[in-house]
Design an enzyme around this catalytic site. Sequence first.
Site, PDB file in Angstrom:
ATOM      1  N   GLU A  50       0.685  -1.271  -0.048  1.00 55.65           N
ATOM      2  CA  GLU A  50      -0.060   0.055   0.120  1.00 55.65           C
ATOM      3  C   GLU A  50       0.863   1.218  -0.068  1.00 55.65           C
ATOM      4  OE1 GLU A  50      -2.819   0.284   3.171  1.00 55.65           O
ATOM      5  OE2 GLU A  50      -3.029   2.500   3.259  1.00 55.65           O
ATOM      6  N   ARG A  54       0.383  10.532  -0.149  1.00 57.64           N
ATOM      7  CA  ARG A  54       0.404  11.296   0.756  1.00 57.64           C
ATOM      8  C   ARG A  54       1.643  12.336   0.441  1.00 57.64           C
ATOM      9  NH1 ARG A  54       0.077   8.346   6.359  1.00 57.64           N
ATOM     10  NH2 ARG A  54      -1.776   7.100   5.792  1.00 57.64           N
ATOM     11  N   LYS A 138     -11.110  -2.062   6.159  1.00 61.64           N
ATOM     12  CA  LYS A 138     -10.117  -1.605   6.871  1.00 61.64           C
ATOM     13  C   LYS A 138     -10.791  -1.100   8.177  1.00 61.64           C
ATOM     14  CE  LYS A 138      -6.483   2.270   6.948  1.00 61.64           C
ATOM     15  NZ  LYS A 138      -5.572   2.870   6.173  1.00 61.64           N
TER      16      LYS A 138
HETATM   17  C1  3PG Z   1      -1.342   5.237   8.278  1.00 64.31           C
HETATM   18  O1  3PG Z   1      -2.425   5.975   7.826  1.00 64.31           O
HETATM   19  O2  3PG Z   1      -0.240   5.881   8.565  1.00 64.31           O
HETATM   20  C2  3PG Z   1      -1.398   3.910   9.014  1.00 64.31           C
HETATM   21  O3  3PG Z   1      -2.822   3.951   9.663  1.00 64.31           O
HETATM   22  C3  3PG Z   1      -0.170   3.576   9.566  1.00 64.31           C
HETATM   23  O4  3PG Z   1      -0.372   3.599  11.043  1.00 64.31           O
HETATM   24  P1  3PG Z   1       0.812   3.110  11.744  1.00 64.31           P
HETATM   25  O5  3PG Z   1       1.984   4.170  11.370  1.00 64.31           O
HETATM   26  O6  3PG Z   1       0.202   3.272  13.399  1.00 64.31           O
HETATM   27  O7  3PG Z   1       1.248   1.647  11.378  1.00 64.31           O
END
Ligand code: 3PG
Length: 217
Positions: A50, A54, A138
């Site tokens: 994934e 961003r 999710k």
């Molecule tokens: C995110 O959107 O950054 C994910 O949920 C990852 O979260 P994490 O850094 O707590 O694994």
Amino acid sequence: MAVGNGVTGKLTPLQVMADAPVIPVIVLSDVAHAVPLARALVAGGVRMLEVTLRTPAALACIEAIAREVPEAVAGAGTVRSAADAQAAAKAGARFAVSPGYTHAVGKACRELGLPLLPGVATGSEIMMAQEDGYTALKFFPAMQAGGLAMLKAWQGPFGDVKFCPTGGMTPANAADFLALANVVCVGGSWLTPADAVAQGDWARITQLAREAVALRA
Ligand code: 3PG
């Protein structure tokens, strides 16, 4: 789904979730990192990747992985609009993950033939996603929104729904989540630490992926 050197054909959301115990949540700002990172994860047994939308480089990273790493399946994370879904599909993403759910995102992904893991944190959101045919979801942000207790509570009314809890997952707590009947995999950023990516420490990322694969007994 053909499994060999690569994963071919159209995937269902459940196949995306079931491929490995962990879906890595990846943030990349340099397209040069995309291919070696994907190869490092695949070497550790993690193929569903994934890549979050961003950063300005995200779509180019998805494109590079889709083109150069056939053993991996590049997906897009942080899909928040129909336009995001369209851009992700155009770049070669083979699945999408959204932090929340809207009918517009669901509809766009269906029209694109893009398997979607919709983000939910409440019963109403689960019901909205189910109305649109989504049953592999999710749970985000998992720790902040109720963690294990929330997933256990959902087993009653939403016994037909499967989850990928994401947000606050760690190597220490992931096994407890994976042990739940309604959890297929977890999502997390810990497989791709920013410093390891910046330093090109691909061996460390392969090792983290191997450990993640071993989480499912
Ligand atoms: C995110 O959107 O950054 C994910 O949920 C990852 O979260 P994490 O850094 O707590 O694994």
